[in-house]
Write a protein that holds these residues in place. Structure first.
Motif, mmCIF file in Angstrom:
data_model
loop_
_atom_site.group_PDB
_atom_site.id
_atom_site.type_symbol
_atom_site.label_atom_id
_atom_site.label_comp_id
_atom_site.label_asym_id
_atom_site.label_seq_id
_atom_site.Cartn_x
_atom_site.Cartn_y
_atom_site.Cartn_z
ATOM 1 N N ARG A 112 -2.260 -5.665 -15.352
ATOM 2 C CA ARG A 112 -1.747 -5.800 -14.087
ATOM 3 C C ARG A 112 -1.258 -7.113 -13.557
ATOM 4 O O ARG A 112 -0.284 -7.377 -12.980
ATOM 5 C CB ARG A 112 -2.897 -5.188 -13.063
ATOM 6 N N LEU A 113 -2.213 -8.167 -14.066
ATOM 7 C CA LEU A 113 -1.517 -9.525 -13.699
ATOM 8 C C LEU A 113 -0.508 -10.345 -13.971
ATOM 9 O O LEU A 113 0.107 -10.957 -13.494
ATOM 10 C CB LEU A 113 -2.861 -10.362 -14.175
ATOM 11 N N SER A 114 0.275 -9.633 -15.155
ATOM 12 C CA SER A 114 1.697 -10.010 -15.262
ATOM 13 C C SER A 114 2.871 -9.436 -14.600
ATOM 14 O O SER A 114 4.022 -9.500 -14.780
ATOM 15 C CB SER A 114 1.835 -9.685 -16.874
ATOM 16 N N SER A 115 2.320 -8.182 -13.701
ATOM 17 C CA SER A 115 3.626 -7.723 -12.905
ATOM 18 C C SER A 115 3.374 -7.715 -11.480
ATOM 19 O O SER A 115 3.594 -8.741 -10.772
ATOM 20 C CB SER A 115 3.251 -6.151 -13.439
ATOM 21 N N THR A 116 2.855 -6.661 -10.708
ATOM 22 C CA THR A 116 2.917 -6.881 -9.247
ATOM 23 C C THR A 116 1.657 -6.960 -8.563
ATOM 24 O O THR A 116 1.311 -6.948 -7.369
ATOM 25 C CB THR A 116 3.232 -5.528 -8.785
ATOM 26 N N TYR A 117 0.501 -7.325 -9.543
ATOM 27 C CA TYR A 117 -0.834 -7.222 -8.792
ATOM 28 C C TYR A 117 -1.012 -8.495 -7.776
ATOM 29 O O TYR A 117 -1.553 -8.052 -6.663
ATOM 30 C CB TYR A 117 -1.858 -7.755 -9.916
ATOM 31 N N PHE A 118 -0.670 -9.497 -7.977
ATOM 32 C CA PHE A 118 -0.694 -10.623 -6.984
ATOM 33 C C PHE A 118 0.082 -10.458 -5.570
ATOM 34 O O PHE A 118 -0.343 -10.952 -4.729
ATOM 35 C CB PHE A 118 -0.540 -11.970 -7.576
ATOM 36 N N ASN A 119 1.120 -9.697 -5.830
ATOM 37 C CA ASN A 119 1.837 -9.331 -4.552
ATOM 38 C C ASN A 119 1.107 -8.113 -4.038
ATOM 39 O O ASN A 119 1.358 -8.137 -2.511
ATOM 40 C CB ASN A 119 3.295 -9.055 -4.829
ATOM 41 N N PHE A 128 -7.991 -14.491 -6.996
ATOM 42 C CA PHE A 128 -8.403 -15.656 -7.471
ATOM 43 C C PHE A 128 -9.696 -15.537 -8.810
ATOM 44 O O PHE A 128 -9.797 -16.166 -9.674
ATOM 45 C CB PHE A 128 -9.443 -16.759 -6.295
ATOM 46 N N GLY A 129 -10.626 -14.555 -8.317
ATOM 47 C CA GLY A 129 -11.654 -13.956 -9.085
ATOM 48 C C GLY A 129 -11.045 -13.767 -10.477
ATOM 49 O O GLY A 129 -11.591 -14.078 -11.726
ATOM 50 N N ASN A 130 -10.104 -12.857 -10.541
ATOM 51 C CA ASN A 130 -9.206 -12.471 -11.621
ATOM 52 C C ASN A 130 -8.731 -13.438 -12.582
ATOM 53 O O ASN A 130 -9.018 -13.591 -13.700
ATOM 54 C CB ASN A 130 -8.236 -11.353 -11.471
ATOM 55 N N SER A 131 -7.928 -14.672 -11.813
ATOM 56 C CA SER A 131 -7.527 -15.468 -12.743
ATOM 57 C C SER A 131 -8.630 -16.476 -13.312
ATOM 58 O O SER A 131 -8.402 -16.903 -14.449
ATOM 59 C CB SER A 131 -6.839 -16.424 -11.593
ATOM 60 N N ILE A 132 -9.884 -16.696 -12.650
ATOM 61 C CA ILE A 132 -10.866 -17.518 -13.048
ATOM 62 C C ILE A 132 -11.518 -16.769 -14.432
ATOM 63 O O ILE A 132 -11.872 -17.424 -15.480
ATOM 64 C CB ILE A 132 -11.987 -17.734 -11.940
ATOM 65 N N VAL A 133 -11.800 -15.514 -14.295
ATOM 66 C CA VAL A 133 -12.140 -14.681 -15.299
ATOM 67 C C VAL A 133 -11.369 -14.691 -16.639
ATOM 68 O O VAL A 133 -11.787 -14.813 -17.678
ATOM 69 C CB VAL A 133 -12.788 -13.210 -14.834
ATOM 70 N N ASP A 147 -5.413 -9.562 -19.025
ATOM 71 C CA ASP A 147 -6.165 -8.958 -17.670
ATOM 72 C C ASP A 147 -7.529 -8.555 -18.127
ATOM 73 O O ASP A 147 -7.675 -7.374 -18.857
ATOM 74 C CB ASP A 147 -5.176 -7.765 -17.196
ATOM 75 N N ILE A 148 -8.488 -9.192 -17.857
ATOM 76 C CA ILE A 148 -9.825 -8.846 -18.344
ATOM 77 C C ILE A 148 -10.275 -7.894 -17.606
ATOM 78 O O ILE A 148 -11.116 -6.955 -17.945
ATOM 79 C CB ILE A 148 -10.610 -10.263 -18.240
ATOM 80 N N MET A 149 -10.219 -7.724 -16.353
ATOM 81 C CA MET A 149 -10.974 -6.957 -15.474
ATOM 82 C C MET A 149 -10.157 -5.626 -14.973
ATOM 83 O O MET A 149 -10.808 -4.776 -14.230
ATOM 84 C CB MET A 149 -11.354 -7.419 -14.149
ATOM 85 N N SER A 167 -23.913 -2.932 -19.777
ATOM 86 C CA SER A 167 -23.528 -3.407 -18.191
ATOM 87 C C SER A 167 -23.804 -2.065 -17.594
ATOM 88 O O SER A 167 -23.468 -0.919 -18.100
ATOM 89 C CB SER A 167 -22.245 -3.937 -18.142
ATOM 90 N N ARG A 168 -24.222 -2.242 -16.431
ATOM 91 C CA ARG A 168 -24.182 -0.782 -15.526
ATOM 92 C C ARG A 168 -23.061 -0.633 -14.361
ATOM 93 O O ARG A 168 -23.041 0.356 -13.720
ATOM 94 C CB ARG A 168 -25.747 -0.938 -14.726
ATOM 95 N N GLY A 169 -22.678 -1.980 -13.983
ATOM 96 C CA GLY A 169 -21.705 -1.767 -12.902
ATOM 97 C C GLY A 169 -20.219 -2.353 -13.414
ATOM 98 O O GLY A 169 -19.857 -2.246 -14.399
ATOM 99 N N PHE A 170 -19.632 -2.909 -12.498
ATOM 100 C CA PHE A 170 -18.301 -3.348 -12.619
ATOM 101 C C PHE A 170 -17.841 -4.393 -13.704
ATOM 102 O O PHE A 170 -16.845 -4.579 -14.209
ATOM 103 C CB PHE A 170 -17.425 -3.856 -11.277
ATOM 104 N N GLU A 171 -18.883 -5.016 -14.263
ATOM 105 C CA GLU A 171 -18.788 -5.930 -15.244
ATOM 106 C C GLU A 171 -18.397 -5.570 -16.577
ATOM 107 O O GLU A 171 -18.349 -6.109 -17.481
ATOM 108 C CB GLU A 171 -19.996 -7.034 -15.159
ATOM 109 N N ILE A 172 -18.486 -4.095 -16.719
ATOM 110 C CA ILE A 172 -18.173 -3.317 -17.803
ATOM 111 C C ILE A 172 -16.815 -3.632 -18.465
ATOM 112 O O ILE A 172 -16.887 -3.726 -19.812
ATOM 113 C CB ILE A 172 -18.318 -1.863 -17.777
ATOM 114 N N GLU A 173 -15.755 -3.799 -17.610
ATOM 115 C CA GLU A 173 -14.618 -4.380 -18.165
ATOM 116 C C GLU A 173 -14.789 -5.797 -19.092
ATOM 117 O O GLU A 173 -13.977 -5.789 -20.210
ATOM 118 C CB GLU A 173 -13.674 -4.322 -17.317
ATOM 119 N N THR A 174 -15.495 -6.538 -18.328
ATOM 120 C CA THR A 174 -15.640 -8.008 -18.997
ATOM 121 C C THR A 174 -16.243 -7.645 -20.282
ATOM 122 O O THR A 174 -15.850 -8.411 -21.523
ATOM 123 C CB THR A 174 -16.209 -8.908 -18.136
#
Length: 318
Positions: A112-119, A128-133, A147-149, A167-174
């Motif tokens: 997503r991050l290379s297309s329309t996500y930030f807009n 900001f969090g996606n970029s840091i991760v 795109d890690i997440m 993992s049990r939650g949203f950190e599963i993608e990482t």
């Protein structure tokens, strides 16, 4: 065994799940669409069933728990995982599937991050969090995942059946991303168009608490997968602290022949011992990691044999 399985973990997505199921049925008419309901209270399961999905349930709350259930129960040549919030286009799925079936990719990232996500995304701290991760993982693990997440991915049978879901939650993608990198799996990136959630649809992701969990997951997995680097850095820090505080004591002793700060000297000695212990811990754990990788390759062979057996049974049935 399905040729293509579309996996959709859901929690209270009644406003969008019907459209998501219909979109994927239109683009992938040969696919079986599985919706795994995670204790929804808004009839998400009924709407998904009416739209033509196979509905199953996971009663332990958390996306990681849902994915563990999906990966255990579904057998397919190719898996497509997406979210039920209608933020990912079904039209991108055929290209992702082709990467798995034709190019033998183990995991395809819906970038997503290379297309329309930030807009499209209206939550600046998510951006900001996606970029840091992304930057953290690519630097620490020396990879180029864009795109890690993202929740939009395609997997091979081998990946799904060899991935240990912790993992049990949203950190599963990482966790998925780091596992694929560490085990030298074939990863591809496919740029997808992201659209923000429609009005009335609420994100289940808490920017701060879930973001903190993701960062803790990165640190934990770096310690597990790169123990020599992790404990080596810890050893270097302890070594430098010991030396820095020891130098004034040594200078005083050289000038006067006396050691007036015995507590400092004693602490420096213990810190140096901790640095040495950390170094050797990293060496031992690195050998264990290497052995685990060897065992994993043998496990992949067993999974591949199981895959071939299921394919033979499917061909006989057809």
């Amino acid at each position: 065994m399905d040729k293509i399985a579309v996996l959709i973990p859901c929690y209270n997505e009644s406003r969008t799940i019907g459209k998501v199921v219909r979109d994927f049925k239109k683009v992938l008419p040969e696919a079986v669409i599985y919706v795994y309901d995670n204790n929804s209270t808004d009839h998400t399961d009924d709407i998904a069933r009416e739209a033509g999905a196979v509905v199953r349930y996971e009663h332990r709350q958390g996306k990681g728990n849902v994915i563990r259930r999906m990966f255990r129960e579904v057998d397919a040549q190719c898996y497509v995982m997406t979210d039920g919030d209608d933020t990912y286009p079904a039209e991108a799925a055929p290209e992702m599937i082709s990467q798995v079936l034709d190019r033998q990719a183990d995991m395809v990232i819906g970038d997503r991050l290379s297309s329309t996500y930030f807009n499209e995304n209206k939550r600046p701290f998510h951006n900001f969090g996606n970029s840091i991760v992304r930057k953290s993982i690519n630097v620490l693990f020396k990879t180029d995942i864009r795109d890690i997440m993202t929740g939009y991915r395609a997997f091979s049978y081998q990946f799904v059946k060899s991935f240990p879901v912790l993992s049990r939650g949203f950190e599963i993608e990482t966790e998925m991303s780091i596992h694929a990198v560490d085990k030298n799996m074939h990863i591809e990136n496919v740029v997808v168009q992201y659209r923000d959630r429609p009005d009335g649809s609420q994100s289940k992701l808490n920017t701060y608490s879930d973001g903190f969990k993701v960062l803790c997951t990165i640190a934990r997995l770096y310690r597990i997968y790169k123990p020599m680097a992790f404990f080596g850095m810890l050893s270097a820090v302890l070594f430098m602290l010991s030396v820095i505080f020891f130098i004034p004591v040594l200078v005083e002793y050289m000038n006067t022949g006396m050691v007036p700060n015995f507590p400092t000297l004693i602490v420096c000695g213990f810190v140096m011992l901790a640095a040495i212990q950390s170094w050797f811990s990293g060496m031992i754990l690195q050998n264990i990691v290497q052995k685990n990788r060897q065992d994993f390759e043998m496990e992949l062979q067993r999974i591949n044999d199981s895959y071939n057996r299921l394919m033979s049974e499917k061909q006989e049935t057809d």
